[in-house]
Design a protein around this motif. Sequence first.
Motif, short mmCIF file in Angstrom:
data_model
loop_
_atom_site.label_atom_id
_atom_site.label_comp_id
_atom_site.label_asym_id
_atom_site.label_seq_id
_atom_site.Cartn_x
_atom_site.Cartn_y
_atom_site.Cartn_z
N PRO A 209 0.83 -1.20 0.00
CA PRO A 209 0.00 0.00 0.00
C PRO A 209 0.86 1.25 0.00
N LEU A 210 0.35 2.29 -0.59
CA LEU A 210 1.09 3.55 -0.68
C LEU A 210 0.61 4.57 0.34
N ILE A 211 -0.31 4.20 1.20
CA ILE A 211 -0.75 5.06 2.29
C ILE A 211 -0.01 4.65 3.56
N GLY A 212 0.57 5.62 4.23
CA GLY A 212 1.33 5.32 5.45
C GLY A 212 2.83 5.25 5.21
N ILE A 213 3.27 5.55 4.01
CA ILE A 213 4.71 5.53 3.71
C ILE A 213 5.34 6.83 4.19
N GLU A 214 6.61 6.79 4.51
CA GLU A 214 7.32 7.96 5.02
C GLU A 214 8.39 8.41 4.02
N HIS A 215 7.94 8.82 2.85
CA HIS A 215 8.85 9.29 1.81
C HIS A 215 8.45 10.69 1.40
N THR A 216 9.45 11.47 1.06
CA THR A 216 9.19 12.81 0.55
C THR A 216 8.76 12.73 -0.91
N THR A 217 8.35 13.89 -1.43
CA THR A 217 7.95 13.95 -2.84
C THR A 217 9.10 13.57 -3.75
N GLU A 218 10.28 14.04 -3.43
CA GLU A 218 11.45 13.71 -4.27
C GLU A 218 11.78 12.23 -4.20
N GLU A 219 11.66 11.65 -3.03
CA GLU A 219 11.96 10.21 -2.88
C GLU A 219 10.94 9.36 -3.64
N ILE A 220 9.68 9.77 -3.60
CA ILE A 220 8.64 9.03 -4.33
C ILE A 220 8.91 9.09 -5.83
N ALA A 221 9.31 10.27 -6.31
CA ALA A 221 9.63 10.40 -7.74
C ALA A 221 10.82 9.53 -8.12
N ASP A 222 11.81 9.49 -7.25
CA ASP A 222 12.99 8.68 -7.54
C ASP A 222 12.65 7.18 -7.54
N ILE A 223 11.83 6.76 -6.58
CA ILE A 223 11.43 5.34 -6.52
C ILE A 223 10.61 4.96 -7.74
N SER A 224 9.76 5.86 -8.20
CA SER A 224 8.92 5.57 -9.37
C SER A 224 9.76 5.28 -10.61
N VAL A 225 10.93 5.89 -10.68
CA VAL A 225 11.79 5.71 -11.86
C VAL A 225 12.81 4.60 -11.65
N ASN A 226 13.45 4.58 -10.47
CA ASN A 226 14.56 3.66 -10.23
C ASN A 226 14.17 2.41 -9.46
N GLY A 227 12.96 2.38 -8.92
CA GLY A 227 12.51 1.19 -8.20
C GLY A 227 13.09 1.11 -6.81
N ILE A 228 12.57 0.15 -6.04
CA ILE A 228 13.06 -0.10 -4.68
C ILE A 228 12.59 -1.49 -4.25
N GLY A 229 13.45 -2.24 -3.59
CA GLY A 229 13.07 -3.57 -3.12
C GLY A 229 12.64 -4.47 -4.27
N ASP A 230 11.41 -5.02 -4.17
CA ASP A 230 10.89 -5.90 -5.21
C ASP A 230 10.33 -5.12 -6.40
N MET A 231 10.24 -3.81 -6.26
CA MET A 231 9.72 -3.00 -7.36
C MET A 231 10.83 -2.73 -8.37
N PRO A 232 10.64 -3.15 -9.61
CA PRO A 232 11.72 -2.97 -10.60
C PRO A 232 11.82 -1.51 -11.06
N ALA A 233 12.91 -1.20 -11.71
CA ALA A 233 13.10 0.15 -12.25
C ALA A 233 12.30 0.32 -13.54
N ASP A 234 12.13 1.57 -13.93
CA ASP A 234 11.47 1.92 -15.19
C ASP A 234 10.02 1.46 -15.26
N VAL A 235 9.37 1.35 -14.10
CA VAL A 235 7.94 1.04 -14.10
C VAL A 235 7.16 2.24 -14.62
N PHE A 236 7.57 3.42 -14.17
CA PHE A 236 6.90 4.64 -14.61
C PHE A 236 7.39 5.02 -16.01
N GLN A 237 6.44 5.26 -16.90
CA GLN A 237 6.76 5.69 -18.26
C GLN A 237 5.95 6.96 -18.53
N GLY A 238 6.61 8.10 -18.42
CA GLY A 238 5.91 9.36 -18.65
C GLY A 238 6.88 10.51 -18.64
#
Length: 259
Positions: A209-238
Amino acid sequence: MKRGKGMKFVGDSRINAESTSTVPKDYSEYPGRTEAFWPNFLLKEWLAGSVFLVGFLTLVLTHPSPLEGMADPTTAGYIPLPDWYFLFLYELLKYKYASQDFILLGVIVIPGLAFGALLLAPFLDNGPERRPNKRPIATSLMLLALVATIWLTYDSAGAVDWEARAEANKPIPASEVEIDTSDPGYAVYENSCMSCHGDDLTNGAAGPPLIGIEHTTEEIADISVNGIGDMPADVFQGTDEELQQLAEFITSVNEQAGE
């Protein structure tokens, strides 16, 4: 006909003259082989059932069954498993001659022969003996079925980390946060993230879930592009603008949830 031993009287033509009495003998005439149904036999059955019931209730109270989240047909990464009492059939389908080209053997033929043999066991070995060593067919079939079921269940259960699975799929309470679908960031989220994180950011189907996470706006943007943990990179295409809108939308939802 002379009177005496050879004379027989039959009052009803439907009764065989050679038939014996239909009244069963008293159980006391068979010492060591049977007992009174009430209260001897029934009391022992009741005691055995009570011990099993108490043990089962204790197990349920000390180790409650883990619940999973709501079923989501859009989740591609979820691996369904049957209940524990069907795990042996699930494990059977992993063997070479019970899967793929031989799937009919694993699904129909082998289970059909196994359950059919157990069903026919009383008819194949219907002798009066009750001791297992005097009933080889029924005993062999039952032992074979018991050993196969226990082994296949153990082999299947041992390959699954049940605690991790329960933690990853535990029910998530409905969010009390109102999602603003008119927010331009929601449209970006809908196209890029909804399939994994749900329409309200709490479903956590293939992702957390994405509610309750403790990330800043910049960190969320970075994770969306580079991934984290089990989330692969380049998931976001925009575009960069859409990325910023997405990160600000997720941040605003979390701020609202923390109020």
